[in-house]
Design a protein around this motif. Sequence first.
Motif, PDB file in Angstrom:
ATOM      1  N   UNK A 116      52.148  38.536  63.448  1.00 50.65           N
ATOM      2  CA  UNK A 116      50.773  38.109  63.208  1.00 50.65           C
ATOM      3  C   UNK A 116      50.710  36.847  62.352  1.00 50.65           C
ATOM      4  N   UNK A 117      51.873  36.326  61.931  1.00 47.51           N
ATOM      5  CA  UNK A 117      51.928  35.025  61.268  1.00 47.51           C
ATOM      6  C   UNK A 117      53.287  34.405  61.557  1.00 47.51           C
ATOM      7  N   UNK A 118      53.501  33.174  61.097  1.00 47.90           N
ATOM      8  CA  UNK A 118      54.735  32.441  61.390  1.00 47.90           C
ATOM      9  C   UNK A 118      55.844  32.887  60.446  1.00 47.90           C
ATOM     10  N   UNK A 119      56.424  34.014  60.758  1.00 49.00           N
ATOM     11  CA  UNK A 119      57.512  34.563  59.956  1.00 49.00           C
ATOM     12  C   UNK A 119      58.830  33.897  60.346  1.00 49.00           C
ATOM     13  N   UNK A 120      59.823  34.062  59.497  1.00 46.38           N
ATOM     14  CA  UNK A 120      61.089  33.365  59.681  1.00 46.38           C
ATOM     15  C   UNK A 120      61.876  33.856  60.896  1.00 46.38           C
ATOM     16  N   UNK A 121      62.121  35.155  60.987  1.00 44.81           N
ATOM     17  CA  UNK A 121      62.954  35.703  62.060  1.00 44.81           C
ATOM     18  C   UNK A 121      62.391  35.417  63.454  1.00 44.81           C
ATOM     19  N   UNK A 122      61.081  35.622  63.715  1.00 46.37           N
ATOM     20  CA  UNK A 122      60.557  35.294  65.046  1.00 46.37           C
ATOM     21  C   UNK A 122      60.704  33.819  65.410  1.00 46.37           C
ATOM     22  N   UNK A 123      60.584  32.930  64.421  1.00 47.55           N
ATOM     23  CA  UNK A 123      60.781  31.507  64.695  1.00 47.55           C
ATOM     24  C   UNK A 123      62.220  31.221  65.107  1.00 47.55           C
ATOM     25  N   UNK A 124      63.170  31.813  64.406  1.00 48.40           N
ATOM     26  CA  UNK A 124      64.576  31.607  64.743  1.00 48.40           C
ATOM     27  C   UNK A 124      64.903  32.164  66.121  1.00 48.40           C
ATOM     28  N   UNK A 125      64.233  33.246  66.521  1.00 46.21           N
ATOM     29  CA  UNK A 125      64.461  33.826  67.842  1.00 46.21           C
ATOM     30  C   UNK A 125      64.061  32.864  68.959  1.00 46.21           C
ATOM     31  N   UNK A 126      63.121  31.988  68.697  1.00 53.35           N
ATOM     32  CA  UNK A 126      62.657  31.041  69.716  1.00 53.35           C
ATOM     33  C   UNK A 126      63.550  29.818  69.835  1.00 53.35           C
ATOM     34  N   UNK A 127      64.422  29.617  68.878  1.00 49.57           N
ATOM     35  CA  UNK A 127      65.239  28.405  68.849  1.00 49.57           C
ATOM     36  C   UNK A 127      66.536  28.581  69.637  1.00 49.57           C
ATOM     37  N   UNK A 128      66.918  27.515  70.340  1.00 48.03           N
ATOM     38  CA  UNK A 128      68.216  27.509  71.016  1.00 48.03           C
ATOM     39  C   UNK A 128      69.206  26.625  70.259  1.00 48.03           C
ATOM     40  N   UNK A 129      68.795  26.125  69.085  1.00 50.40           N
ATOM     41  CA  UNK A 129      69.702  25.354  68.236  1.00 50.40           C
ATOM     42  C   UNK A 129      70.677  26.300  67.537  1.00 50.40           C
ATOM     43  N   UNK A 130      71.740  25.739  67.031  1.00 55.65           N
ATOM     44  CA  UNK A 130      72.677  26.525  66.226  1.00 55.65           C
ATOM     45  C   UNK A 130      72.046  26.752  64.853  1.00 55.65           C
ATOM     46  N   UNK A 131      71.689  27.993  64.579  1.00 56.39           N
ATOM     47  CA  UNK A 131      70.951  28.301  63.343  1.00 56.39           C
ATOM     48  C   UNK A 131      71.813  28.987  62.301  1.00 56.39           C
ATOM     49  N   UNK A 132      73.129  29.042  62.503  1.00 56.44           N
ATOM     50  CA  UNK A 132      73.987  29.746  61.549  1.00 56.44           C
ATOM     51  C   UNK A 132      73.884  29.163  60.139  1.00 56.44           C
ATOM     52  N   UNK A 133      73.851  27.832  60.048  1.00 62.58           N
ATOM     53  CA  UNK A 133      73.744  27.190  58.738  1.00 62.58           C
ATOM     54  C   UNK A 133      72.389  27.478  58.110  1.00 62.58           C
TER      55      UNK A 133
END
Length: 314
Positions: free
Chosen positions: A175-192
């Motif tokens: 219901x808001x722009x939380x961190x985990x849902x945003x990362x789920x949408x990304x195809x970039x390398x988000x490990x860092x």
Amino acid sequence: MANLSHPSEFVLLGFSSFGELQVLLYGPFLTLYLLAFVGNTIIIIMVIADPRLHTPMYFFLGNFSLLEILVTMTAVPKMLSDLPVPHKLISFAGCMVQFYFYFSLGSTSFLILADMALDRFVAICHPLRYGTLMSWAVCIWLAGAAWAAPFLAMVPTVISRVHLNYCHGNVINHFFCDNAPLLHLSCSDTHLLEFWDFVMALAFVLSSFLVTLISYGYIVTTVLRIPSASSHHKAFSTCGSHLTLVFIGYSSTIFLYVRPGKAHSVEVNKIVALVTSVLTPFLNPFILTFRNETIKAVLRGAVQRLKGLHKVLQ
């Protein structure tokens, strides 16, 4: 929207799984939000207006109540406006702004809780040096650092989200722009980025929790050395409301955010985030006043003055 690197807007699913029944959530959520706003505002006004509350403990308490109002304002009004409508949209810029303020203000609230614990530690363990160690200059410095540090630290975090490639669609299951849902949408390398998020959680949440834990360890040890049972009751009643806030705030936040990676249950996170965004700010004014004799005395005095004014006007 597939393979879209930078969407112009996001779709917030919110409570769409409830279907048409989600409209029924509007009334209870709005009531809790308004009561939380009014309750925390009353505490702020009392801290400012009553000389009996012009002490470091209530100075930090006023800061905490202000943060409760601001944190709820970043997410709850948008959630309420989305409940009656079928299409729940937020612009990309609006999402990033919401993300920045929600996590900056949330981090600040934990540092203020640590400041409150330090204040109680000095008051109970070093009462003769309390006036020197917790002078107004020190209190303002502690509060200023608690506000400034998260807002500065969150700048690179938000910039990193702006430059991610969002190629897995634009639908946020929250219901808001939380961190985990945003990362789920990304195809970039988000490990860092995930490691940086974990470091931030350690810096603001776990470090402040450690300060609070150590402070209350010393407080308990000091209080138990006092032979008077009445002194035990007074000391623990003073700290009881703060410990309740600490338990509710840290347990939910550590569950949500102090875990590296994207392996979060979004539905469970949504429920816990709802509790911290709506229910906890509503409960805090009651928690803070239930066992605090000074605040209850101020409230009784205010009610008596209002009754007196009402009789004069009649």
